[in-house]
Enzyme design. Structure first.
Site, PDB file in Angstrom:
ATOM      1  N   PRO A 117       0.817  -1.209   0.000  1.00 45.80           N
ATOM      2  CA  PRO A 117       0.000   0.000   0.000  1.00 45.80           C
ATOM      3  C   PRO A 117       0.857   1.267   0.000  1.00 45.80           C
ATOM      4  CG  PRO A 117       0.112  -0.935   2.201  1.00 45.80           C
ATOM      5  CD  PRO A 117       0.853  -1.874   1.299  1.00 45.80           C
ATOM      6  N   ASP A 153      -2.088   2.824   2.566  1.00 44.97           N
ATOM      7  CA  ASP A 153      -1.472   2.923   3.875  1.00 44.97           C
ATOM      8  C   ASP A 153      -1.874   4.267   4.444  1.00 44.97           C
ATOM      9  OD1 ASP A 153       0.105   2.501   6.061  1.00 44.97           O
ATOM     10  OD2 ASP A 153       1.966   3.073   5.071  1.00 44.97           O
ATOM     11  N   TRP A 192       4.198  -0.391  10.441  1.00 45.56           N
ATOM     12  CA  TRP A 192       4.677  -1.511   9.633  1.00 45.56           C
ATOM     13  C   TRP A 192       3.893  -2.783   9.936  1.00 45.56           C
ATOM     14  CZ3 TRP A 192       6.803  -0.313   5.485  1.00 45.56           C
ATOM     15  CH2 TRP A 192       7.665   0.783   5.403  1.00 45.56           C
ATOM     16  N   GLN A 246      12.194  -1.135   1.101  1.00 45.34           N
ATOM     17  CA  GLN A 246      11.180  -1.838   1.899  1.00 45.34           C
ATOM     18  C   GLN A 246      11.728  -3.123   2.516  1.00 45.34           C
ATOM     19  OE1 GLN A 246       8.356  -0.803   2.763  1.00 45.34           O
ATOM     20  NE2 GLN A 246       8.269   1.004   1.472  1.00 45.34           N
ATOM     21  N   TRP A 252       8.289  -3.288   4.618  1.00 50.65           N
ATOM     22  CA  TRP A 252       7.168  -4.161   4.286  1.00 50.65           C
ATOM     23  C   TRP A 252       7.607  -5.603   4.056  1.00 50.65           C
ATOM     24  CZ3 TRP A 252       4.532  -5.652  -0.674  1.00 50.65           C
ATOM     25  CH2 TRP A 252       3.211  -6.064  -0.451  1.00 50.65           C
ATOM     26  N   LYS A 265      20.343  11.604  -6.633  1.00 43.21           N
ATOM     27  CA  LYS A 265      19.002  11.327  -6.149  1.00 43.21           C
ATOM     28  C   LYS A 265      18.046  12.430  -6.599  1.00 43.21           C
ATOM     29  CE  LYS A 265      17.423   9.878  -1.764  1.00 43.21           C
ATOM     30  NZ  LYS A 265      17.667   9.646  -0.342  1.00 43.21           N
ATOM     31  N   LYS A 284      12.920  17.293  -4.636  1.00 42.88           N
ATOM     32  CA  LYS A 284      12.302  18.581  -4.960  1.00 42.88           C
ATOM     33  C   LYS A 284      13.298  19.697  -4.722  1.00 42.88           C
ATOM     34  CE  LYS A 284       7.645  17.244  -3.798  1.00 42.88           C
ATOM     35  NZ  LYS A 284       7.217  16.828  -2.476  1.00 42.88           N
TER      36      LYS A 284
END
Length: 1106
Positions: free
Chosen positions: A47, A86, A581, A617, A621, A654, A657
């Site tokens: 999610p 999520d 989590w 993750q 997750w 990377k 913004k």
RNA sequence: CCUGAGGUAACACAAUCGGCAGUGUACCAUUCUGAUACGAUGGAGGUUGGUGGUUCGAGUCCACCCCUUAGGACCA
């Protein structure tokens, strides 16, 4: 019905059309519902949080998910894809707080918990529309209508069920751990918060090296034996002297060398004997003081003499006792022992580490190992607490330090540094060896900018460490892509698994379903709403209350529920929420509200066949799924997992913004189309490598791959429409089709095999590269190029039909092979083909089955043959180029040296193709009989190297010096005796690689072991034919500029010129035939017409429609 | 500081068990085309991040170091 044709390739336009079609035809739904329910491929959607905007990296992650699901769907599997959101967690809380301009402390005062949570609930789905939009536009097929949402009561109930299950297995416990804590803000901090930029700041603290007096007993006697005067001390360094009253132990390294040093204390001038690491001696003692006379030492001397009087390993120090340093509070149980700690180093300090289990994570861990508890006192409720309270000040009973803040949390201008005061006290009491300012990097609370404390907090834990072997074992059955993430990052993490800290002192999350009496004697874990209802009824009865099950299981409602213990005492809910989590790791069960509903559904969908997320993750997750499945059901949660890397900007930085280098996914999709974006991402690098995202690469994919495929289709459609080919004829048997058809079909079936295997192995990058290579290299630039004439020339014959059938089959198969990665274009292609022929009874390429390779059509020898053809053609063209003879000029012959018959037979098969392609009349083989061919010889390193070993170099030189005669002899005898360094070797042809290099006297070119010679003599007849072809070319160009239809017949009049007379006389019919001319005339005085140029000759030509 | 991944031509990537460093794009030049947003041919472009080692032979194996990136530890 005609094949649809286009003006130009417009991928974004195709996207729109196909989206509309999918929506109307419910193609996604059908791709699931039309597959058998008992043949599933299970996918779990990790999610995302709709709290932030999606980025280009989400396109990457979702492409990976989508393509393997689509592939398995085409394998006939039922692939359900339930979306999910999520909705809990810190980022949401933070964004709400930022928006409202409040901090955590304001919750409950400026804003109620109810209002706060309400706001979270609204915020969490803020960008849902944006996400849904991206999902649709990029062609990610996932069920957006029935997603699981982690804040819904049903979801929470399933999570409770799991917690209860773990609770019943005795995997849940409450305990202290040392966590970052901000006394100024009064809240614990997660590691996430600690990793915010700017939290680690350089600060100057008072550091102290304290002296811990060794208790003289049997264990320590070996130390005192060496001592002539004074007491023995361990010395340990700390940058936080305020933790010294809480000291409970010292730690040394097992293998580190320690020394006992006789010296004077620099403050009290008393004779002392100190233990520290040998490697750090130089840090605390000046080398030139070692020689000083002890007897001559005066208190005011700058240099203090010292002498090493014993040396030993750390392990002999284990369990030696010492006296408590600052005995304000007496500990319970064991304390003040030397322990062995694996974290001890000789990087800095003294090689002996001060252990205060109340205030250090390592300290606590090593303390637990030895059964040494943190030093605690009782608060007013008789609950244990450390010597520093949650406000950051010393408790009562700490003598002169009682009630004082350990750091200046209140910005008090009169604040006196407690580290300094403690140090002064130590100095006076002969307990300090050194006190100095020390500059180091220390974490600060990102909100209050005050130093954090590592503080013992009461938390609920899952005993994950107890099952780490099982988790490790089951992990080995999981197919990780890439494998290193599974073995390395994830495997290592499991090996060193700590218990899972479940508690979060926050507001917006799933409440821990545990109720306790005030003294903690009785507790109850609730595993369902029904259970809660019964417990409430019971409590209402016993306590005379009037409670109901809350409609919303979140705070604050759930906190108002009071339950009752067996002894009639009231129980309140433990106020913590659980780690988010755990929310997401519960999705295999909670997405179906299992076990309260959908039992069958769950059983059919657990564990997953496939999941995919970003590599970040791994401990998120991927872990929570795995841990919960192992702990609750002793099963893996997923069988295959792809962890994709990051999407970086084109310079490998990377995207952020802040740097302004983030690529907007919507712009990209709108400009380049979804397929080009997806294809680029998958074909450029394996998903688990970081992708340097470069828009130029997208452009290349669009031009090179989609452009070529589009053109191939357009070519097909153009002529198939003219000829009315709609595949109504029966398939022409393979053996009746020409060689080139059988070749491309063979390649196509090889391709099917390989691509299917690649997809099945989750190696999509290889699959895309192979498809691309097939389309560009073979289908477009060889098959179509060589077969062009078959499509546009002549009647609707068997051969023409074979060509159409072959190309059609290639295109429709390519559409299917590429469909998982490029769902839009492949759909367009498939439909444009199939709509015209109605050959297959499918509405969408995504409803078809993945093609089966027809092994019978695969002919590797044929494939090799065609490879020769391509290479020979290329060589001939290069020779033409070198001699500046254009391809339109026919030449007489090619000569090809053949070293063995097999090669000759191969070339014979493609002889005509090559001749047509390079415009040469004959191909002549030169057998190696007359010594016409000059050969080149090279050692076969693989076979020779093994046998010759270090003689290899010398032999290689000898072989390089072979004459043509040597080679001839070797070939004749198939053996060669080689002498080197006094050794003799029998070599056979196997040990060499012989190739033709030159045919003296001819124009020759090489490519690997291929050699081609070209006869460049141009006879008068060849020249005339060449001129005829030039005329054809010019006339065709005129047709094109005049926008004649391809089928228009014309009349041609050419200005007479001696240069063309021979051409027209001998090849006039040929010219007419090529340009569809009914008449071709030479005219002495031509009026009008167009001017053309051939080899510097100006001519006028007039053409008109007949 | 520890762990994982990576570092090959201007760029993106290949190179099986250690066996002659390749492909595509871009660039320069020549050229072709009645499918072309193509294509063909030639050219230029490399100390395979560095240093050492093993080996007849290293992009590949080993050691150390540097850089990029991710994750973790950040303690005394």
């Amino acid at each position: 019905m005609k094949y649809r044709t286009y003006k130009q390739l417009n991928l974004p336009e195709i996207d729109k059309e196909i989206l509309e079609f999918w929506k109307k035809g419910k193609i996604f739904e059908r791709s699931v519902s039309e597959k058998p329910e008992d043949n599933t491929f299970v996918f779990y959607e990790g999610p995302p949080s709709a709290n932030g905007k999606p980025g280009i990296h989400h396109v990457m992650a979702r492409t990976v998910k989508d393509l393997f699901c689509r592939f398995h769907s085409m394998q006939g599997k039922r692939v359900e894809r339930k979306g999910g959101w999520d909705t809990h967690g810190l980022p949401i809380e933070l964004s709400v707080e930022k928006e409202l301009g409040i901090t955590k402390e304001d919750i409950g005062t400026k804003i109620t918990v109810y209002e706060y949570n309400q706001k979270c609930r609204e915020t969490v789905m803020r960008y849902k529309d944006l996400w849904d939009d991206l999902t649709v536009k990029m062609g990610y097929w996932v069920d957006l209508d029935n997603p699981y949402i982690t804040f819904e009561n049903e979801y929470i109930e399933s999570v409770w069920y799991l917690l209860k299950r773990l609770y019943d297995k005795d995997y849940l416990y409450k305990g202290y751990t040392i966590q970052p804590y901000s006394p100024a803000a009064g809240t614990g901090l997660s590691s996430h918060e600690l990793n915010q930029p700017g939290t680690y700041q350089d600060v100057k603290d008072t550091s102290a090296v304290a002296q811990f007096k060794v208790v003289r007993d049997a264990k320590s006697e070996f130390l005192y034996e060496k001592v002539d005067k004074g007491e023995v001390f361990f010395i340990a360094w700390t940058t936080t002297p305020w933790t010294l009253p809480s000291n409970m132990a010292l730690a040394v390294g097992k293998k580190i060398d320690y020394v006992l040093v006789k010296t004077y204390n620099p403050y009290t001038k008393l004779r002392v004997n100190l233990i520290l690491a040998k490697d750090l001696l130089g840090k605390w003692f000046k080398a030139d003081a070692a020689a000083l006379d002890f007897e001559a030492y005066q208190a005011e001397d700058k240099l203090i003499p010292y002498q090493v009087i014993a040396e030993f390993k750390g392990n002999v120090l284990e369990m030696i006792s010492y006296e408590q340093l600052l005995p304000y509070q007496k500990p319970e149980g064991e304390a003040f022992k030397v322990l062995i700690g694996d974290f001890v180093s000789t990087e800095d300090g003294t090689g002996i580490v001060h252990i205060a289990p109340s205030f250090g994570a390592d300290d606590k861990r090593v303390g637990d190992k030895y059964g040494i508890d943190a030093l605690m006192v009782m608060d007013e409720f008789d609950n244990p607490m450390p010597l520093v309270d949650k406000k950051g000040k010393f408790v009562e009973g700490m003598g002169e330090f009682s009630g004082r803040y350990v750091k200046n949390y209140k910005d008090n201008p009169d604040y006196r540094n407690i580290d300094v005061d403690i140090s002064i006290k130590l100095k006076k009491e002969n307990k300090a060896f050194n006190v100095a300012k020390y500059s180091h990097n220390y974490p600060h609370c990102w909100r209050t900018d005050k130093p954090i404390l590592y503080y013992p907090l009461d938390s609920w834990f899952i005993r994950a460490s107890k099952l780490k072997e099982r988790m490790f074992e089951l992990n080995k059955t999981i197919n990780w892509k890439p494998a290193s993430t599974g073995e390395g990052r994830f495997g290592k993490w499991l090996e060193n698994l700590q218990d899972w800290n479940l508690s979060r002192s926050r507001f917006w999350g799933i409440p821990l379903p545990i109720w306790r009496t005030e003294d903690g004697e009785h507790e109850k874990c609730i595993g369902s709403v029904e259970e809660l209802r019964l417990a409430i009824e019971e409590a209402n009865k016993v306590l005379g209350l009037n409670q109901e099950v809350p409609k919303d299981l979140h705070k604050p409602y759930i906190d108002e529920v009071v339950l009752v213990a067996a002894n009639g005492e009231a129980m309140k809910r433990e106020s913590d929420l659980i780690d988010v989590w755990f929310d997401s790791g519960s999705m295999p069960y909670a997405q179906w509200h299992y076990p309260f509903e959908n039992e069958e559904k769950f059983k059919a969908n657990f564990p997953a066949d496939f999941i995919a997320e970003g590599v970040d993750q791994t401990r998120g997750w991927f872990y929570s799924l795995h841990a919960i499945a192992v702990m609750a059901y002793d099963s893996v949660a997923y069988k295959n997992v792809v962890s994709n890397g990051l999407v970086l900007d084109k310079d490998g930085k990377k995207m952020s913004k802040r740097l302004g280098n983030a690529v907007d996914p919507f712009d990209t999709l709108a400009k380049y189309g979804s397929d080009a974006t997806r294809w680029y991402m998958i074909s450029n690098a394996p998903p688990w490598d970081n992708l340097k995202f470069d828009l130029n690469g997208l452009d290349e994919v669009r031009r090179k791959f989609f452009g070529t495929l589009y053109n191939t289709y357009s070519f097909f459609a153009l002529y198939a429409n003219i000829d009315g080919f709609d595949y109504k004829e029966a398939d022409i048997p393979m053996e009746e089709r020409p060689e080139i058809d059988r070749w491309i079909i063979s390649l196509l079936n090889s391709l099917i095999q390989e691509v299917e295997k690649d997809y099945a192995d989750y190696e999509a990058t290889n699959a895309t590269r192979k498809i691309q290579n097939f389309v560009d290299e073979h289908l477009s630039n060889w098959y179509v190029r060589l077969c062009r004439r078959r499509f546009w020339k002549g009647e609707y014959t068997q051969d023409k039909i074979a060509a159409y059938q072959t190309l059609y089959q290639c295109l429709v198969t390519v559409a299917k092979l590429m469909a998982p990665v490029a769902p839009f274009f492949s759909e367009r292609l498939y439909k444009d083909l199939n709509n015209a022929t109605q050959k297959e009874n499918h509405d969408s390429v995504h409803l078809t089955l993945f093609p089966d390779a027809d092994n019978k059509t695969i002919d590797k020898i044929l494939e090799q043959r065609m490879d020769y053809a391509q290479r020979i053609s290329s060589l001939v063209l290069s020779l033409r180029k070198k001699e500046k003879i254009r391809v339109r000029q026919p030449l007489q012959k090619i000569m090809l040296p053949v070293l063995d018959d097999a090669f000759m037979n191969q070339v014979d098969g493609i002889k005509d193709l090559v001749l047509a392609e390079v415009n040469v009349k004959n191909l002549e083989y030169i057998k190696d009989t007359g010594g016409l061919i000059k050969k080149r010889i090279k050692p076969n390193f693989k076979t020779l190297g093994r046998r010759l070993g270090k003689n290899m170099k010398a032999v290689a030189q000898k072989i390089a010096a072979f004459t043509q005669e040597d080679i001839a002899a070797l070939e004749k005898n198939n053996s060669y005796t080689l002498q080197t360094n006094g050794e003799s070797f029998e070599l056979t042809l196997e040990d060499f690689e012989i190739s033709s290099e030159d045919i003296p006297g001819w124009l020759v070119a090489n490519d690997g072991n291929l050699t081609v010679a070209l006869d460049t003599t141009i006879t008068d007849e060849l020249a005339a034919e060449g001129m005829a072809k030039e005329l054809v070319n010019r006339i065709q160009n005129l047709r094109k500029t005049k926008d004649f239809e391809v089928t228009n017949k014309i009349d041609v009049t050419i200005q007479n010129h001696e240069a063309i007379q021979a051409a027209v006389a001998q090849f006039g019919d040929f010219v007419c035939n090529e340009v569809l001319a009914e008449n071709l005339e030479l005219s002495e005085s031509l009026l009008g017409g167009d001017s053309i140029e051939i080899d510097g000759i100006e001519l006028t030509i007039a053409i008109e429609k007949a």
